[in-house]
Enzyme design. Structure first.
Site, PDB file in Angstrom:
ATOM      1  N   VAL A  86       0.904  -1.136   0.000  1.00 42.66           N
ATOM      2  CA  VAL A  86       0.000   0.000   0.000  1.00 42.66           C
ATOM      3  C   VAL A  86       0.945   1.188   0.000  1.00 42.66           C
ATOM      4  O   VAL A  86       1.721   1.371   0.944  1.00 42.66           O
ATOM      5  CB  VAL A  86      -0.907   0.033   1.246  1.00 42.66           C
ATOM      6  N   GLU A  87       0.919   1.944  -1.087  1.00 40.32           N
ATOM      7  CA  GLU A  87       1.878   3.035  -1.243  1.00 40.32           C
ATOM      8  C   GLU A  87       1.185   4.372  -1.031  1.00 40.32           C
ATOM      9  O   GLU A  87       0.133   4.633  -1.622  1.00 40.32           O
ATOM     10  CB  GLU A  87       2.502   2.997  -2.642  1.00 40.32           C
ATOM     11  N   GLY A  88       1.777   5.210  -0.226  1.00 41.53           N
ATOM     12  CA  GLY A  88       1.179   6.508   0.056  1.00 41.53           C
ATOM     13  C   GLY A  88       0.349   6.418   1.326  1.00 41.53           C
ATOM     14  O   GLY A  88      -0.872   6.343   1.297  1.00 41.53           O
ATOM     15  N   ASN A  95      -5.312   7.354   2.067  1.00 37.85           N
ATOM     16  CA  ASN A  95      -5.323   6.451   0.918  1.00 37.85           C
ATOM     17  C   ASN A  95      -6.473   5.455   1.122  1.00 37.85           C
ATOM     18  O   ASN A  95      -6.517   4.753   2.128  1.00 37.85           O
ATOM     19  CB  ASN A  95      -3.963   5.725   0.849  1.00 37.85           C
ATOM     20  N   GLU A 191      10.454   2.021  -8.635  1.00 39.28           N
ATOM     21  CA  GLU A 191       9.113   2.576  -8.476  1.00 39.28           C
ATOM     22  C   GLU A 191       8.327   2.550  -9.790  1.00 39.28           C
ATOM     23  O   GLU A 191       7.153   2.219  -9.805  1.00 39.28           O
ATOM     24  CB  GLU A 191       9.209   4.026  -7.965  1.00 39.28           C
TER      25      GLU A 191
END
Ligand SMILES: Cc1cc2nc3c(=O)[nH]c(=O)nc-3n(C[C@H](O)[C@H](O)[C@H](O)COP(=O)(O)OP(=O)(O)OC[C@H]3O[C@@H](n4cnc5c(N)ncnc54)[C@H](O)[C@@H]3O)c2cc1C
Ligand SMILES: *[C@@H]1O[C@H](CO)[C@@H](O)[C@H](O)[C@H]1NC(C)=O
Ligand SMILES: *[C@@H]1O[C@H](CO)[C@@H](O)[C@H](O)[C@H]1NC(C)=O
Ligand SMILES: *[C@@H]1O[C@H](CO)[C@@H](O)[C@H](O)[C@H]1NC(C)=O
Length: 491
Positions: A86-88, A95, A191
Site C-alpha cells: 500500500v503506497e502513500g 489512501n 518505483e
C-alpha cells in the site's frame, strides 16, 4: 420492441454482418457490461450498482477476480506475485486502500529504507563503506529535489516535458558508476519499472501518490492476500453464499472478450467461447498493455486519436523473484531488510529484500528486476534465473552459501491478459493525450489504473479510476450528459 430496434440499428451499422447462433440468444440484456474484474472493474461495477445501475454483467478472462493483485502459494507461504505495497500512507489525505487494509486488519509491515547506506554491495562482493554509500545516496536525494524544482518551473512556464535523465544532465549528475547506477535504479526503476531515460519528469516529480497520501509504504504479507481488498469491494454489491463465496450471476469468470461492436444505440460483446452479449454500454478495464495488442477487436475501430494515445503510453514490467533457502546467510534485524547489489550492467539483480519480518523463519529473499531484464528473464527457464541469482548472491555473501530450494518467477509480460505489470508515464505524452486514454468513445468507456487522473500505476489508482469512469457513465445514462471534456492542450 426496443431490443429489436437496437439490433436492427446495430446490424445496419455493421460492415460485416455476423449472425449470433440462435441458441446463444440472450434472454436478458444488461445495461452495462464490464470487461475485467480487477480492482478498477470491480470498483466501477460497485459505483454503478450504488447509483442504481444494478443491471450489470462483469466478464472476466481468468478464473478469479483481483487481476494484478494476486497471491500465490510459494513453498507453503502466501506471497504476492503482483501488487505488494500500500503506497502513500501517513499524509494529509487517507489512501482509500489503506483504509480498507485497516478495516480488514491485513498484516502489513512498514518498509524502511533509511539504513540503505550500510547495505550496498560491490559487484565483486563486500559492502561499500557507509560513508561512500552515503555520499551517493545524498547526491541522489538532492538530485530528486532538484528534479522536482525543475519540474515545477517547467510547468509554471508551460515548457515541454523532459525525461528524468534530461533533468539529471541539467544538474550535471548522470549516474555512471555501479553504485550510482544501483542507487539510481532504486530511486526510479524500482518505483516506475522503467529507466529515467524514458520516464516523464513532469508527471513523476513530485509524485501525487506520495504528495497527497504520504511517503510511507506498507508491505502486505497476509495469508488472505492483498487481493482481499478487491473481495472487500466486490462483496459490498455482489451476492455471496453462506461461506462468503461470490455466487452472483452478474459475475462471469473464464470469459475472454475478443470483440466489442459498438454503435450509437448499443454494444455487442463477443467472448472467445462463442458467447454473445448485448448491452447499452461497455466499460473496458483491461490494462493498457492489453489495449496495445489486438486481443480485443473493436468494431468499428477506435478513432486514431484514441489509438495513438493508448500506443504512446507505456506498460512497464516489474518482476518479483522469490527465493527460498534452507537457512539464512544474510544480515537480519532492524535496518537490514533492503540491500542493493551494484553491477556494471545497470539493473542486473539490483534490489534485494530479506523477508525475515514478514515470513519469520522461512528464509525467503525477494529480488526485483524490471524492463529488459524482466523480458529476458521471462523467456528463459526458471532454473537459469536461479543460477544467475545464485551467482549474484555468491558474489555478495561468499561461495559457501546454500543453493535455493525454491524459486518463483511471475510472468506478467508474457500473459496475454496483462502484457506487463503497471503503466509508466513516458516523455512525449502530455496531460491532453493522457486524458484521451480515459475518454469514452461513444458507448465504450474505459477504466483501469492507466486511466487514473493522478495515480496511474497503483492499486489506489485503479480503485479511484473505477469510481471516476463509472461516474462518467452514470452522468450519461441518467442525465444524458455524455460529453467528456478533455482539458485543453497545455493546461
Ligand atoms: C508485479 C506487480 C507489482 C505491483 N506493485 C504494486 C504495489 O506495490 N503497489 C500498488 O499500489 N500497485 C502495484 N501494482 C499495480 C497494481 O497491481 C495495479 O495498478 C492494479 O491492480 C490494476 O488494476 P486494474 O483493475 O486497473 O487492472 P487489472 O488488475 O489488470 O484488471 C483487469 C482485468 O481484466 C481482465 N482482462 C484482461 N483482458 C480481458 C479480456 N479480453 N476479457 C475479459 N477480461 C480481461 C484481466 O484478467 C484482469 O482481471 C503492481 C502490479 C504488478 C503486476
Ligand atoms: C529547490 O527549491 C527550493 C525552494 O526554491 C530551494 O530551497 C532548494 O535549494 C532547491 N533544491 C535544489 C536541489 O535545487
Ligand atoms: C527494531 O525496531 C523496532 C521498531 O522500530 C523496535 O521496537 C525494536 O526494539 C528494534 N529491535 C532491535 C533489536 O533493535
Ligand atoms: C544498518 O545495516 C547494517 C548492515 O546490515 C547493520 O549491521 C546495522 O545494524 C544497521 N543499523 C541500523 C541502525 O539499523
Amino acid at each position: 420492441m426496443k431490443r429489436i430496434v437496437l439490433i436492427v440499428a446495430l446490424l445496419a451499422s455493421m460492415v460485416v454482418v455476423f449472425c449470433p447462433p440462435v441458441a446463444m440468444a440472450v434472454e436478458h440484456n444488461p445495461t452495462v457490461i464490464i470487461v475485467g474484474a480487477g480492482m478498477s472493474g470491480i470498483s466501477a461495477a460497485k459505483t454503478l450498482s450504488d447509483a442504481g445501475l444494478k443491471d450489470i454483467l462483469i466478464l472476466e478472462a481468468t478464473n478469479r477476480i483481483g487481476g494484478r493483485i494476486h497471491k500465490t502459494n510459494f513453498a507453503g507461504l502466501s506471497v504476492e506475485m503482483g501488487a505488494n505495497w500500500v503506497e502513500g500512507v501517513g499524509g494529509d489525505q487517507m489512501n482509500p486502500i489503506w483504509e480498507m487494509a485497516n478495516k480488514l486488519q491485513l498484516k502489513t509491515f512498514i518498509s524502511l529504507f533509511d539504513n540503505l547506506s550500510s547495505n550496498i554491495y560491490k559487484q565483486v562482493g563486500g559492502l561499500y563503506p557507509e560513508s561512500v554509500a552515503k555520499v551517493s545516496l545524498d547526491l541522489a536525494e538532492e538530485m530528486s529535489e532538484f528534479s522536482a524544482n525543475i519540474s515545477t518551473s517547467l510547468s509554471a512556464h508551460r515548457q515541454e516535458d523532459i525525461s528524468l535523465l534530461a533533468s539529471q544532465r541539467l544538474k550535471n549528475h548522470v549516474p555512471s558508476t555501479p553504485i550510482e547506477m544501483a542507487i539510481d535504479y532504486y530511486t526510479y526503476d524500482y518505483e516506475f519499472a522503467e529507466p529515467p531515460r524514458v520516464t516523464s519528469l513532469q508527471n513523476t516529480e513530485p509524485l501525487p501518490t506520495f504528495d497527497n497520501f504520504g511517503d510511507d509504504l506498507y508491505f502486505v504479507a497476509d495469508s488472505r492476500g492483498y487481493e482481499s481488498v478487491v473481495y472487500y469491494v466486490a462483496k459490498q454489491f455482489l451476492s455471496t453464499d453462506k461461506a462468503g463465496v461470490i455466487t452472483d450471476t452478474r459475475l462471469k469468470l473464464n470469459k475472454v472478450v475478443t470483440e466489442i461492436r459498438h454503435s450509437p444505440s448499443g454494444v455487442i460483446v463477443k467472448t472467445e467461447d462463442g458467447s454473445v452479449y448485448r448491452a447499452g454500454y461497455v466499460m473496458v478495464s483491461a490494462s493498457v498493455g492489453v489495449l496495445q495488442t489486438n486481443l480485443i477487436n473493436f468494431e468499428p475501430d477506435l478513432p486514431p486519436w484514441k489509438i495513438l494515445a493508448i500506443y504512446q503510453f507505456d506498460m512497464g514490467v516489474y518482476t518479483k523473484i522469490f527465493l527460498k533457502f534452507p537457512y539464512k546467510f544474510w544480515p537480519s534485524g532492524n535496518g537490514t531488510e533492503f540491500f542493493l547489489y551494484s553491477h556494471e550492467k545497470r539493473g542486473y539483480y539490483p534490489m534485494w529484500q530479506q523477508l525475515e519480518r514478514e515470513y519469520p523463519g522461512a528464509n525467503v529473499l525477494l529480488v526485483t528486476v524490471t524492463d529488459d531484464e524482466s523480458r529476458r528473464i521471462e523467456q528463459q527457464p526458471d532454473s537459469e534465473t536461479k543460477a544467475e541469482a545464485m551467482e549474484v548472491l555468491r558474489s555478495m555473501f561468499g561461495k559457501n552459501i546454500p543453493e535455493a530450494t525454491d524459486i518463483l518467477v511471475p510472468k506478467w509480460w508474457s500473459n496475454r491478459f496483462y502484457k506487463g505489470t503497471f503503466s509508466n508515464w513516458p516523455i512525449g505524452v502530455s496531460r491532453y493525450e493522457y486524458d484521451q486514454i480515459r475518454a469514452p468513445v461513444g458507448r465504450v468507456y474505459f477504466t483501469g489504473e492507466h486511466t487514473s487522473e493522478h495515480y496511474n500505476g497503483y492499486v489506489h489508482g485503479a480503485y479511484l479510476a473505477g469510481i471516476d469512469s463509472a461516474n462518467m457513465m452514470i452522468s450519461c445514462v441518467k442525465k444524458k450528459m455524455c460529453k467528456f471534456e478533455v482539458k485543453a492542450k497545455g493546461t
